[in-house]
Write a protein that holds these residues in place. Structure first.
Motif, PDB file in Angstrom:
ATOM      1  N   UNK A 112      16.104  -0.223 -82.650  1.00 36.73           N
ATOM      2  CA  UNK A 112      16.330   0.338 -81.321  1.00 36.73           C
ATOM      3  C   UNK A 112      15.177   1.298 -81.030  1.00 36.73           C
ATOM      4  N   UNK A 113      14.870   1.489 -79.758  1.00 34.31           N
ATOM      5  CA  UNK A 113      13.739   2.346 -79.378  1.00 34.31           C
ATOM      6  C   UNK A 113      14.224   3.420 -78.404  1.00 34.31           C
ATOM      7  N   UNK A 114      13.884   4.674 -78.719  1.00 41.98           N
ATOM      8  CA  UNK A 114      14.177   5.806 -77.839  1.00 41.98           C
ATOM      9  C   UNK A 114      12.884   6.111 -77.086  1.00 41.98           C
ATOM     10  N   UNK A 115      12.883   5.880 -75.770  1.00 46.22           N
ATOM     11  CA  UNK A 115      11.703   6.163 -74.952  1.00 46.22           C
ATOM     12  C   UNK A 115      11.828   7.574 -74.393  1.00 46.22           C
ATOM     13  N   UNK A 116      10.825   8.404 -74.641  1.00 50.76           N
ATOM     14  CA  UNK A 116      10.876   9.802 -74.221  1.00 50.76           C
ATOM     15  C   UNK A 116       9.634  10.130 -73.402  1.00 50.76           C
ATOM     16  N   UNK A 117       9.852  10.775 -72.266  1.00 54.68           N
ATOM     17  CA  UNK A 117       8.738  11.250 -71.440  1.00 54.68           C
ATOM     18  C   UNK A 117       8.885  12.763 -71.286  1.00 54.68           C
ATOM     19  N   UNK A 118       7.876  13.503 -71.712  1.00 51.78           N
ATOM     20  CA  UNK A 118       7.860  14.959 -71.541  1.00 51.78           C
ATOM     21  C   UNK A 118       7.565  15.259 -70.075  1.00 51.78           C
ATOM     22  N   UNK A 119       8.356  16.158 -69.498  1.00 54.58           N
ATOM     23  CA  UNK A 119       8.130  16.495 -68.089  1.00 54.58           C
ATOM     24  C   UNK A 119       7.995  18.003 -67.906  1.00 54.58           C
ATOM     25  N   UNK A 120       7.263  18.368 -66.852  1.00 54.89           N
ATOM     26  CA  UNK A 120       7.090  19.775 -66.496  1.00 54.89           C
ATOM     27  C   UNK A 120       7.342  19.906 -65.000  1.00 54.89           C
ATOM     28  N   UNK A 121       8.006  20.942 -64.638  1.00 53.06           N
ATOM     29  CA  UNK A 121       8.214  21.217 -63.215  1.00 53.06           C
ATOM     30  C   UNK A 121       8.972  20.131 -62.494  1.00 53.06           C
ATOM     31  N   UNK A 122       8.324  19.571 -61.437  1.00 52.41           N
ATOM     32  CA  UNK A 122       8.989  18.599 -60.575  1.00 52.41           C
ATOM     33  C   UNK A 122       8.600  17.157 -60.894  1.00 52.41           C
ATOM     34  N   UNK A 123       8.306  16.857 -62.155  1.00 55.98           N
ATOM     35  CA  UNK A 123       7.899  15.504 -62.538  1.00 55.98           C
ATOM     36  C   UNK A 123       9.098  14.599 -62.849  1.00 55.98           C
ATOM     37  N   UNK A 124      10.330  15.115 -62.766  1.00 52.71           N
ATOM     38  CA  UNK A 124      11.540  14.374 -63.117  1.00 52.71           C
ATOM     39  C   UNK A 124      11.671  13.022 -62.434  1.00 52.71           C
ATOM     40  N   UNK A 125      11.602  12.972 -61.081  1.00 51.32           N
ATOM     41  CA  UNK A 125      11.755  11.686 -60.394  1.00 51.32           C
ATOM     42  C   UNK A 125      10.676  10.664 -60.784  1.00 51.32           C
ATOM     43  N   UNK A 126       9.450  11.161 -60.983  1.00 47.37           N
ATOM     44  CA  UNK A 126       8.350  10.274 -61.362  1.00 47.37           C
ATOM     45  C   UNK A 126       8.589   9.699 -62.765  1.00 47.37           C
ATOM     46  N   UNK A 127       9.105  10.525 -63.687  1.00 46.92           N
ATOM     47  CA  UNK A 127       9.397  10.084 -65.053  1.00 46.92           C
ATOM     48  C   UNK A 127      10.526   9.056 -65.047  1.00 46.92           C
ATOM     49  N   UNK A 128      11.540   9.308 -64.221  1.00 47.28           N
ATOM     50  CA  UNK A 128      12.673   8.382 -64.124  1.00 47.28           C
ATOM     51  C   UNK A 128      12.200   7.030 -63.588  1.00 47.28           C
ATOM     52  N   UNK A 129      11.323   7.064 -62.593  1.00 47.49           N
ATOM     53  CA  UNK A 129      10.772   5.842 -62.006  1.00 47.49           C
ATOM     54  C   UNK A 129       9.964   5.051 -63.055  1.00 47.49           C
ATOM     55  N   UNK A 130       9.195   5.756 -63.870  1.00 46.67           N
ATOM     56  CA  UNK A 130       8.399   5.114 -64.917  1.00 46.67           C
ATOM     57  C   UNK A 130       9.308   4.452 -65.960  1.00 46.67           C
ATOM     58  N   UNK A 131      10.368   5.146 -66.362  1.00 47.29           N
ATOM     59  CA  UNK A 131      11.308   4.570 -67.327  1.00 47.29           C
ATOM     60  C   UNK A 131      12.026   3.346 -66.749  1.00 47.29           C
ATOM     61  N   UNK A 132      12.385   3.404 -65.475  1.00 49.37           N
ATOM     62  CA  UNK A 132      13.043   2.263 -64.830  1.00 49.37           C
ATOM     63  C   UNK A 132      12.113   1.053 -64.795  1.00 49.37           C
ATOM     64  N   UNK A 133      10.822   1.305 -64.513  1.00 43.61           N
ATOM     65  CA  UNK A 133       9.839   0.218 -64.500  1.00 43.61           C
ATOM     66  C   UNK A 133       9.711  -0.389 -65.900  1.00 43.61           C
ATOM     67  N   UNK A 134       9.660   0.459 -66.911  1.00 43.04           N
ATOM     68  CA  UNK A 134       9.544   0.001 -68.292  1.00 43.04           C
ATOM     69  C   UNK A 134      10.781  -0.799 -68.705  1.00 43.04           C
ATOM     70  N   UNK A 135      11.968  -0.335 -68.316  1.00 40.61           N
ATOM     71  CA  UNK A 135      13.209  -1.055 -68.623  1.00 40.61           C
ATOM     72  C   UNK A 135      13.222  -2.433 -67.963  1.00 40.61           C
ATOM     73  N   UNK A 136      12.714  -2.511 -66.745  1.00 42.06           N
ATOM     74  CA  UNK A 136      12.635  -3.801 -66.045  1.00 42.06           C
ATOM     75  C   UNK A 136      11.708  -4.753 -66.793  1.00 42.06           C
ATOM     76  N   UNK A 137      10.564  -4.233 -67.260  1.00 42.14           N
ATOM     77  CA  UNK A 137       9.602  -5.069 -67.989  1.00 42.14           C
ATOM     78  C   UNK A 137      10.140  -5.491 -69.355  1.00 42.14           C
ATOM     79  N   UNK A 138      11.046  -4.693 -69.941  1.00 45.12           N
ATOM     80  CA  UNK A 138      11.565  -4.973 -71.282  1.00 45.12           C
ATOM     81  C   UNK A 138      12.878  -5.756 -71.261  1.00 45.12           C
ATOM     82  N   UNK A 139      13.378  -6.113 -70.093  1.00 41.81           N
ATOM     83  CA  UNK A 139      14.675  -6.785 -69.979  1.00 41.81           C
ATOM     84  C   UNK A 139      14.817  -8.017 -70.881  1.00 41.81           C
ATOM     85  N   UNK A 140      13.772  -8.875 -71.063  1.00 42.65           N
ATOM     86  CA  UNK A 140      13.940 -10.042 -71.942  1.00 42.65           C
ATOM     87  C   UNK A 140      14.090  -9.675 -73.426  1.00 42.65           C
ATOM     88  N   UNK A 141      13.726  -8.459 -73.803  1.00 40.07           N
ATOM     89  CA  UNK A 141      13.712  -8.084 -75.221  1.00 40.07           C
ATOM     90  C   UNK A 141      14.824  -7.128 -75.628  1.00 40.07           C
TER      91      UNK A 141
END
Length: 162
Positions: A112-141
């Protein structure tokens, strides 16, 4: 534990040949004699039935088979490990693809893989968007275990192998 050759105590055994062909019910002594002539081992498969099923196996093959089975059982019993991969919010496309390949490799090996993005200030929505994109790309696996967690300093999601 393997029971083979002289350790078999039953008077009669249900014998199977080297190629898996049934040889019928024969006496223990006759089966041992046949094994010696062919220079193979006589291996008891189960003590639960009468007469016990025994099989002629190439010498040393039974021990090797047993150790392989033991190793496979041990690997099956181990829980999948959780590997952590860290990303940055402002990740370049090439780095993103590299991380994606790493995650695919880990998921295919059963971790299993724990994906972690360090965020500062108001980067939360951008980090969430990046993780969602990565999850979409990893759906077959793999599939996400739960939703994306946004805490004060990081955004994280765990992906389990399919």
């Amino acid at each position: 534990m393997l029971i083979m050759n002289e350790k078999i105590k039953a008077a009669e055994v249900r014998l199977t040949g080297l190629d898996g062909e049934p040889l019928g019910i024969v006496s223990r002594d006759e089966a041992l004699q046949m094994a010696k002539q062919l220079k193979v081992d006589l291996v008891c498969e189960s003590l639960m039935s009468s007469p016990p099923p025994c099989k002629l196996i190439v010498r040393g093959g039974a021990k090797q088979q047993a150790s392989q089975q033991k190793r496979a059982d041990k690997l099956q019993g181990q829980p999948a490990k959780v590997k952590e991969l860290r990303l940055g919010v402002d990740i370049e496309q090439h780095d993103y693809e590299t991380k994606q390949r790493q995650v695919v490799k880990l998921l295919e090996s059963g971790n299993a893989v724990q994906l972690v993005i360090r965020i500062q200030g108001k980067e939360g929505p951008k980090a969430k968007e990046l993780l969602e994109q990565l999850l979409t790309d990893l759906r077959p696996y793999g599939t996400k275990q739960s939703g994306i967690q946004l805490s004060g300093k990081q955004a994280a999601v765990q992906v389990n192998p399919i």
